[in-house]
Design an enzyme around this catalytic site. Structure first.
Site, PDB file in Angstrom:
ATOM      1  N   CYS A   1      33.141  15.041 -53.175  1.00  0.00           N
ATOM      2  CA  CYS A   1      33.684  13.867 -53.847  1.00  0.00           C
ATOM      3  C   CYS A   1      32.545  12.891 -54.118  1.00  0.00           C
ATOM      4  O   CYS A   1      31.458  13.012 -53.557  1.00  0.00           O
ATOM      5  CB  CYS A   1      34.742  13.181 -52.984  1.00  0.00           C
ATOM      6  SG  CYS A   1      36.184  14.208 -52.628  1.00  0.00           S
ATOM      7  N   GLY A   2      32.789  11.925 -54.953  1.00  0.00           N
ATOM      8  CA  GLY A   2      31.804  10.888 -55.225  1.00  0.00           C
ATOM      9  C   GLY A   2      32.333   9.535 -54.794  1.00  0.00           C
ATOM     10  O   GLY A   2      33.475   9.187 -55.114  1.00  0.00           O
TER      11      GLY A   2
END
Length: 309
Positions: free
Chosen positions: A2-3
């Site tokens: 994820c970011g």
């Protein structure tokens, strides 16, 4: 994978640009998570009113007349401002739980995204650029905020399952990683009265921090205790009404980079999330250490030591 991103502003002159800066940071992280995205903005406080952000899959009908219906249920004025599939409800301070209960009775399909004095969370299934555009995040001002773009690994791709997670007033969390003990913790926290609405392990982490802070812990202390009680891989970025914190697990296998100038503190899963921030060329840039808590508050932005090992 994820970011996650975060931006804590020390310089008030930057506050009108918070939404625009944070949205650009998150869009840069798009390839780290195509499933859903969300942003939390800490805006200006209203001394008399708290705010709830709610979401509906049928906003045209759900929000029609909601101001009057909820006002009647609470016995006082309510202001409703719609933003696409979300609406910001402003109610008298102290009526937050009553408002949540009234909403459940009026329309069980409404989902509460956030509750607090300054916090507003906007999140939906979709790419960061689309989510930011739908809610006009670039126009929002504030003192700090966090964002997340998700690649789902252990729970459904839904609006409620998107980050950030809000489990206590003005507190929210974004997470990159995976916990190995969320079910045990979920049961314990629910017995303690915490509201956990999804099967997402990240919501359990948010609720854990809420529980610790309810018991009197500061954000920094709560994050330190998380290192003992949460098993697995994690990088957390957490927001509170006045604070911003970061912690990585002892192995620190998830990427993270931070930057600090006299004007702001910024976090990104990768450096490219930070490259367009003002004055980044002169910033102190570093990788957060494993099992080390970093936190800032608006009361301590003049302090030179903002790390709790």
């Amino acid at each position: 994978m994820c970011g996650i991103v975060g931006l804590f502003l020390k310089d008030r002159a930057l506050q009108p640009r918070l939404g625009a800066l944070l949205a650009e940071m998150l869009v840069t992280m798009t390839d780290r998570g195509p499933d859903s995205a969300g942003i939390a903005i800490y805006g200006a406080e209203d001394a008399a009113r708290a705010r709830l952000v709610v979401q509906s899959d049928a906003p045209d009908t759900a929000f029609e007349g909601l101001e009057a219906r909820l006002g009647a249920a609470l016995g006082g004025p309510v202001a409703v401002t719609r933003r696409d599939s979300h609406a910001v409800l402003r109610v008298a301070r102290g009526q937050e739980e009553a408002a949540r209960a009234a909403l459940a009775a009026l329309d069980p399909a409404l989902r509460v995204m956030s509750v607090g004095d300054t916090l507003e969370i906007y999140k939906e299934v979709g790419l960061p650029a689309d989510v930011a555009t739908r809610f006009d995040i670039a126009s929002m001002a504030g003192s700090h905020g966090i964002g997340h773009t998700r690649m789902a690994t252990e729970s459904a791709v839904t609006t409620l399952g998107a980050h950030p997670f809000n489990t206590g007033p003005d507190q929210c969390l974004v997470h990159n990683g995976s916990l190995s003990n969320p079910n045990t913790l979920r049961r314990r926290l629910q017995r303690e009265g915490l509201r956990i609405e999804t099967m997402n392990d990240s919501e359990v982490a948010a609720a854990y921090l809420t529980w610790q802070m309810r018991r009197g812990a500061t954000l920094g202390a709560a994050l330190e205790r998380a290192l003992d009680d949460l098993d697995g891989f994690f990088t957390f970025v957490v927001g509170t009404k006045d604070g911003f914190g970061v912690v990585r697990d002892p192995i620190a296998c998830k990427p993270a980079v931070m930057a600090e100038t006299e004007r702001y503190v910024a976090f990104g899963s990768e450096y490219r999330a930070l490259v367009n921030l003002p004055g980044i060329d002169e910033a102190k840039v570093w990788e957060p250490e494993p099992a080390t808590v970093y936190f800032w508050t608006h009361e301590t932005t003049d302090s030179t030591d903002k790390r709790a090992a």
